[in-house]
Design an enzyme around this catalytic site. Structure first.
Site, PDB file in Angstrom:
ATOM      1  N   HIS A   1       0.849  -1.192   0.068  1.00  0.00           N
ATOM      2  CA  HIS A   1       0.023  -0.061   0.050  1.00  0.00           C
ATOM      3  C   HIS A   1       1.021   1.217   0.025  1.00  0.00           C
ATOM      4  O   HIS A   1       0.183   2.406   0.300  1.00  0.00           O
ATOM      5  CB  HIS A   1      -0.889  -0.074   1.246  1.00  0.00           C
ATOM      6  CG  HIS A   1      -1.960  -0.919   1.215  1.00  0.00           C
ATOM      7  ND1 HIS A   1      -2.734  -1.501   2.321  1.00  0.00           N
ATOM      8  CD2 HIS A   1      -2.582  -1.610   0.047  1.00  0.00           C
ATOM      9  CE1 HIS A   1      -3.709  -2.390   1.861  1.00  0.00           C
ATOM     10  NE2 HIS A   1      -3.596  -2.540   0.551  1.00  0.00           N
TER      11      HIS A   1
ATOM     12  N   CYS B   1       9.951  18.250  -7.300  1.00  0.00           N
ATOM     13  CA  CYS B   1      10.376  16.843  -7.499  1.00  0.00           C
ATOM     14  C   CYS B   1      12.069  16.871  -7.665  1.00  0.00           C
ATOM     15  O   CYS B   1      12.436  17.567  -8.296  1.00  0.00           O
ATOM     16  CB  CYS B   1       9.735  16.081  -8.717  1.00  0.00           C
ATOM     17  SG  CYS B   1      10.527  14.486  -9.046  1.00  0.00           S
TER      18      CYS B   1
END
Length: 241
Positions: free
Chosen positions: A118, A145
């Site tokens: 997950h 990023c």
């Protein structure tokens, strides 16, 4: 229980709850509500929720990311790390820990063979370049990023409606296993809740270690009830004896 060679272990929220990490659902006590119950799941754990109110979602995960870094692995994490180390030291045996948890307590305890199906709180996923980067700070300020420079980071967490990670590797490990162990899971969230049925269909021995009977307890060959910090070290001692 015969001595296995290849083991797949699934861990859920119950193993981290004893380290103070809130579980997905409350235990029914009004003073102990699960983290998610402060918000609708649709608002903080779906792609649609992120598109509708990204600040809400980013702030939600920023708080969880900060909180998890204040927690410590408990005896269950340390026992599994010991098993990971000693079991995989032999070439004729294999062990894989598959966790539904997005914390890093398995790794901080020393486990190395861990799949986060997950996702991970301490990781950022860039929606622009699709690269992942280690991340410990906030995302609410729209940082760039590290890989491409775009301001398109999101939590590297699998939301409802998204495909869990590493499923091909997980099913491959299940096919090669002769023992499947589920620790601290509710047996309610798929596809992980179906692993025991998959294992049983392939003739794999199955064991559940849980605080209480789960929705899938009837599928296991054996269920042991109690706190993970007690049951897991006892089982690891038994399997390594």
């Amino acid at each position: 229980m015969h001595k296995p060679q290849n083991i797949v272990i699934l861990t859920g929220a119950g193993i981290s709850a004893e380290s103070g990490i809130d579980t997905f659902r409350s235990d029914g006590r009004p003073e102990k509500q699960g983290t998610w119950e402060q918000h609708r799941i649709e608002d903080v754990a779906t792609p649609e929720g992120f598109a509708r109110d990204p600040d809400l979602v980013l702030n939600f995960y920023d708080m969880r990311r900060a909180d998890v870094q204040t927690k410590q692995p408990n005896a269950a994490h340390h026992a599994l790390a010991r098993l990971d180390r000693e079991w995989n030291a032999r070439a004729d045996r294999a062990l894989l820990i598959v966790t539904q948890n997005v914390d890093d307590l398995h790794e901080r305890a020393g486990a190395q063979c861990v799949h986060h199906m997950h996702g991970e709180l301490l990781s950022a996923l860039c929606s622009a370049c699709l690269e992942r980067s280690p991340w410990t700070g906030p995302m609410i300020g729209r940082p760039a990023c590290p890989q491409c420079g775009e301001t398109a980071l999101r939590p590297d967490v699998v939301w409802f409606g998204e495909m869990p990670y590493d499923m091909e590797s997980i099913y491959g490990a299940l096919r090669g296993a002769d023992l499947f162990v589920s620790i601290g899971t509710s047996g309610a969230v798929y596809p992980a809740a179906g692993f025991v049925q998959d294992a049983r269909s392939m003739g794999v021995q199955t064991l559940e270690l849980n605080l209480e009977r789960s929705e899938g307890s009837g599928w296991f060959d054996e269920t042991r009830l109690g706190a993970a910090s007690v049951l897991v070290p006892e089982w690891v001692d038994e399997i390594l004896a």
